[in-house]
Motif scaffolding. Structure first.
Motif, mmCIF file in Angstrom:
data_model
loop_
_atom_site.group_PDB
_atom_site.id
_atom_site.type_symbol
_atom_site.label_atom_id
_atom_site.label_comp_id
_atom_site.label_asym_id
_atom_site.label_seq_id
_atom_site.Cartn_x
_atom_site.Cartn_y
_atom_site.Cartn_z
ATOM 1 N N LEU A 187 0.841 -1.188 0.000
ATOM 2 C CA LEU A 187 0.000 0.000 0.000
ATOM 3 C C LEU A 187 0.881 1.245 0.000
ATOM 4 N N THR A 188 0.597 2.181 -0.900
ATOM 5 C CA THR A 188 1.330 3.439 -0.919
ATOM 6 C C THR A 188 0.930 4.279 0.285
ATOM 7 N N GLU A 199 6.142 2.476 0.925
ATOM 8 C CA GLU A 199 5.211 1.399 0.610
ATOM 9 C C GLU A 199 5.085 0.494 1.826
ATOM 10 N N VAL A 213 -1.976 6.221 5.506
ATOM 11 C CA VAL A 213 -2.164 5.186 4.488
ATOM 12 C C VAL A 213 -3.649 4.962 4.273
ATOM 13 N N SER A 214 -4.037 4.720 3.016
ATOM 14 C CA SER A 214 -5.434 4.469 2.682
ATOM 15 C C SER A 214 -5.622 3.040 2.219
ATOM 16 N N TRP A 215 -6.773 2.499 2.558
ATOM 17 C CA TRP A 215 -7.154 1.144 2.143
ATOM 18 C C TRP A 215 -8.658 1.111 1.920
#
Length: 220
Positions: free
Chosen positions: A22-23, A32, A59-61
């Motif tokens: 995840l970026t 990352e 961080v986004s998810w």
């Protein structure tokens, strides 16, 4: 008692390698996220960080943003550049100190989704495993737990106030539905050593006050 190192914490609480990192941003640096646990992350980046620094991780998810105040525990060379056209890659272990808003819940949701996916992939390659795709973990609100120990092929289940995980079996919130506890027991019995680790991690997610996990809220 607090764990003595970030590595011990990740081993105690379990960790998940992400097939697709995840970026994220650690402070102003783009990173990352390659590995997650409920107490920290392993991140990859292009410049070494100073251990002991505190930075915010964003961080986004699945369209949901997580923000954590973190401490950099270690930062080492991961892959050395082989030419002038390449850049060396470093990896850092960061420990969660405080969470913003519902970031901790989002992180637990991420881990649960990846664990269930991995268990269902194992089920596709094994006979006798029960599907766990419809299991939904619930974070217990009290201090009562259900300990499920497997010994000589038989389960011993009892309520306890201690959240520790047994060597064989798992400890889960006492608020978990009995049918879901039985599902995890059957999954634990029929899977591999890695599947048992993942099943135990899924049970751990239902325990809010896991020893050593940050519970304070970060106010920027």
């Amino acid at each position: 008692m607090m764990p003595t190192s970030e590595g011990q914490e990740r081993r105690r609480f379990g960790r998940i390698d992400l097939d697709e990192p995840l970026t994220a941003f650690l402070g102003d640096a783009r990173v990352e996220v390659a590995e997650v646990s409920i107490v920290g992350f392993r991140v990859l980046h292009e410049a070494r960080f100073q251990p002991g620094e505190e930075r915010e991780l964003r961080v986004s998810w699945s369209g949901r943003e997580m923000r954590f105040a973190c401490e950099i525990v270690r930062s080492t060379l991961f892959r050395l550049a082989k030419s002038g056209a390449e850049k060396s890659i470093y990896q850092s272990g960061v420990r969660i100190e405080r969470a913003v808003g519902d970031s901790e819940k989002i992180l637990r949701d991420l881990i649960a989704e990846r664990v269930i996916r991995a268990l269902d992939e194992q089920k596709a390659n094994a006979r006798g495993m029960v599907p766990v795709g419809e299991y939904t973990y619930r974070v217990g609100k009290g201090d009562r737990f259900r300990r499920c120990e497997l010994a000589e092929g038989r389960w011993r289940k009892f309520d306890t106030t201690r959240p520790e995980q047994p060597a064989e079996g798992f400890t889960i919130s006492a608020e978990t539905e009995p049918a879901e506890v039985d599902m995890l027991c059957r999954t634990y019995e029929s899977t591999t050593a890695e599947g048992r680790r993942l099943t135990k991690m899924l049970a751990e997610l239902s325990i809010r006050k896991t020893e050593g996990a940050a519970t304070r809220r970060y106010i920027p």
